[in-house]
Design an enzyme around this catalytic site. Sequence first.
Site, mmCIF file in Angstrom:
data_model
loop_
_atom_site.group_PDB
_atom_site.id
_atom_site.type_symbol
_atom_site.label_atom_id
_atom_site.label_comp_id
_atom_site.label_asym_id
_atom_site.label_seq_id
_atom_site.Cartn_x
_atom_site.Cartn_y
_atom_site.Cartn_z
ATOM 1 N N ASP A 296 0.843 -1.211 0.000
ATOM 2 C CA ASP A 296 0.000 0.000 0.000
ATOM 3 C C ASP A 296 0.874 1.257 0.000
ATOM 4 O O ASP A 296 0.584 2.224 -0.696
ATOM 5 C CB ASP A 296 -0.915 -0.020 1.228
ATOM 6 C CG ASP A 296 -1.698 -1.317 1.311
ATOM 7 O OD1 ASP A 296 -2.398 -1.636 0.345
ATOM 8 O OD2 ASP A 296 -1.583 -2.026 2.329
ATOM 9 N N HIS B 298 -4.740 -3.448 6.465
ATOM 10 C CA HIS B 298 -4.536 -3.651 5.023
ATOM 11 C C HIS B 298 -5.887 -4.048 4.432
ATOM 12 O O HIS B 298 -6.195 -5.227 4.245
ATOM 13 C CB HIS B 298 -3.497 -4.745 4.777
ATOM 14 C CG HIS B 298 -3.466 -5.188 3.334
ATOM 15 N ND1 HIS B 298 -3.017 -4.375 2.321
ATOM 16 C CD2 HIS B 298 -3.855 -6.331 2.732
ATOM 17 C CE1 HIS B 298 -3.127 -5.016 1.169
ATOM 18 N NE2 HIS B 298 -3.645 -6.202 1.389
HETATM 19 P P1 NAX Z 1 -2.425 -18.111 -4.437
HETATM 20 O O1 NAX Z 1 -3.824 -18.633 -4.258
HETATM 21 O O2 NAX Z 1 -1.815 -18.065 -5.779
HETATM 22 O O3 NAX Z 1 -1.445 -18.938 -3.492
HETATM 23 C C1 NAX Z 1 -1.731 -19.221 -2.168
HETATM 24 C C2 NAX Z 1 -1.082 -20.540 -1.859
HETATM 25 O O4 NAX Z 1 -1.194 -20.768 -0.454
HETATM 26 C C3 NAX Z 1 -1.745 -21.738 -2.558
HETATM 27 O O5 NAX Z 1 -0.779 -22.445 -3.295
HETATM 28 C C4 NAX Z 1 -2.323 -22.545 -1.402
HETATM 29 O O6 NAX Z 1 -2.248 -23.942 -1.636
HETATM 30 C C5 NAX Z 1 -1.373 -22.135 -0.273
HETATM 31 N N1 NAX Z 1 -1.911 -22.405 1.065
HETATM 32 C C6 NAX Z 1 -3.200 -22.348 1.493
HETATM 33 N N2 NAX Z 1 -3.285 -22.735 2.768
HETATM 34 C C7 NAX Z 1 -2.026 -23.002 3.173
HETATM 35 C C8 NAX Z 1 -1.483 -23.467 4.397
HETATM 36 N N3 NAX Z 1 -2.268 -23.736 5.445
HETATM 37 N N4 NAX Z 1 -0.147 -23.676 4.473
HETATM 38 C C9 NAX Z 1 0.638 -23.436 3.407
HETATM 39 N N5 NAX Z 1 0.178 -23.028 2.211
HETATM 40 C C10 NAX Z 1 -1.143 -22.793 2.102
HETATM 41 O O7 NAX Z 1 -2.448 -16.682 -3.743
HETATM 42 P P2 NAX Z 1 -1.390 -15.488 -3.898
HETATM 43 O O8 NAX Z 1 -1.774 -14.633 -5.039
HETATM 44 O O9 NAX Z 1 -0.020 -16.041 -3.824
HETATM 45 O O10 NAX Z 1 -1.736 -14.646 -2.576
HETATM 46 C C11 NAX Z 1 -1.486 -15.169 -1.297
HETATM 47 C C12 NAX Z 1 -2.116 -14.310 -0.228
HETATM 48 O O11 NAX Z 1 -1.565 -12.988 -0.248
HETATM 49 C C13 NAX Z 1 -3.631 -14.130 -0.373
HETATM 50 O O12 NAX Z 1 -4.228 -14.297 0.919
HETATM 51 C C14 NAX Z 1 -3.760 -12.694 -0.825
HETATM 52 O O13 NAX Z 1 -5.007 -12.131 -0.468
HETATM 53 C C15 NAX Z 1 -2.621 -12.059 -0.080
HETATM 54 N N6 NAX Z 1 -2.157 -10.741 -0.549
HETATM 55 C C16 NAX Z 1 -1.757 -9.856 0.382
HETATM 56 C C17 NAX Z 1 -1.249 -8.620 0.037
HETATM 57 C C18 NAX Z 1 -0.798 -7.663 1.076
HETATM 58 O O14 NAX Z 1 -0.451 -6.538 0.716
HETATM 59 N N7 NAX Z 1 -0.762 -7.982 2.366
HETATM 60 C C19 NAX Z 1 -1.184 -8.187 -1.387
HETATM 61 C C20 NAX Z 1 -1.208 -9.329 -2.347
HETATM 62 C C21 NAX Z 1 -2.149 -10.439 -1.982
HETATM 63 O O15 NAX Z 1 -3.445 -10.054 -2.319
#
Ligand code: NAX
Length: 328
Positions: A160, A188
């Site tokens: 952000d 966030h």
């Molecule tokens: P993806 O859905 O591409 O990847 C997430 C991965 O996490 C998947 O491969 C899934 O199998 C894995 N996963 C789920 N549960 C798990 C667990 N218990 N242990 C280990 N792995 C697990 O998502 P992606 O685009 O990589 O985003 C990941 C997260 O970042 C999301 O929650 C998203 O909302 C968040 N974000 C946060 C941001 C921030 O500024 N704080 C910005 C970017 C993003 O939106």
Amino acid sequence: MSEEPIRIAVTGGAGQIAYSLLFRLASGEMLGPDQPISLHILEVPEALHALQGVKMELDDCAFPLLKEIVIGSDPYKIFQGVRYAILVGARPRGPGMERGDLLKENGKIFIGQGKALSEVADRDVKVLVVGNPCNTNALIAMSNAPHLSRKNFFAMTRLDENRAKAQLAQKSKFHVSEIRPMIIWGNHSSTQVPDYFNAKIEGNPVTSVIHDEEWLADTFITNVQKRGAAIIEARGKSSAASAASAAIDTMKSLINPTPAGELYSVALCSDGNPYDIAENLIYSFPCRTNEKGVPEIVKGIPLNNFLKEKMKASEAELIEERELAFKS
Ligand code: NAX
């Protein structure tokens, strides 16, 4: 720098953010060009096969600093001895899922990971939560890690901050490196507060460079708050490379002493904060890392009524998230 590899954990290793983050970590961007590292990558069992493919690609990069890659789905094994943990993996919001359901589902993940970190990670591990809702997920992990300092849990608002800098740079026609500081207060989420009152462009108040107050109070804040949705609309997928970049920026800021006169935004435990925000929240504040490598909230940032009101709204949202997440 130690010759022993430093262990860095990343969760959600088969996901899209990790696909950018892991390679940048392995190339030395977080700990520098002389520090060997070992990557400890956690995934859910269903995604381990895909993670194996990511590991093959990491192998094929032949990174000189990358000494070991450990993958698996047991946090007690993966978090063993890690000095840094970047928790990216989270459960996305499914169709028909309420915010309370999302918080509960993620709660389970972050209860387990908090406990595992508390048992097996380095006693000084710094934990950065990226997976959403990241502030409350970090609060859950912190609350379940009795052997670790509450001061070592963080949630990412640097994307952000970077987005806000990019917006101000484009509007003012200055380079993005001239926009500093840029504070993000709060959650966030869409209640976050990008603070243009205390931001500067080439050392001058933003309001003395950009005279369009209406744009600042309205368009700028909304653009930053809704940038994630705009990226999804344009790219068909959520922000990934920029999120990975912000995670590396955050870790570097948390580890290295902050240069004089600078600050950065990160969400951290609100206990004892000087801005009248309720305790026991993970709330984004302006921070500096001291000479001992300890991040601290910067005191004395002036707040006007506009900021105070918005900061309270973000605090209220975090209190509500906390109630939903901790409701049994
Ligand atoms: P993806 O859905 O591409 O990847 C997430 C991965 O996490 C998947 O491969 C899934 O199998 C894995 N996963 C789920 N549960 C798990 C667990 N218990 N242990 C280990 N792995 C697990 O998502 P992606 O685009 O990589 O985003 C990941 C997260 O970042 C999301 O929650 C998203 O909302 C968040 N974000 C946060 C941001 C921030 O500024 N704080 C910005 C970017 C993003 O939106």
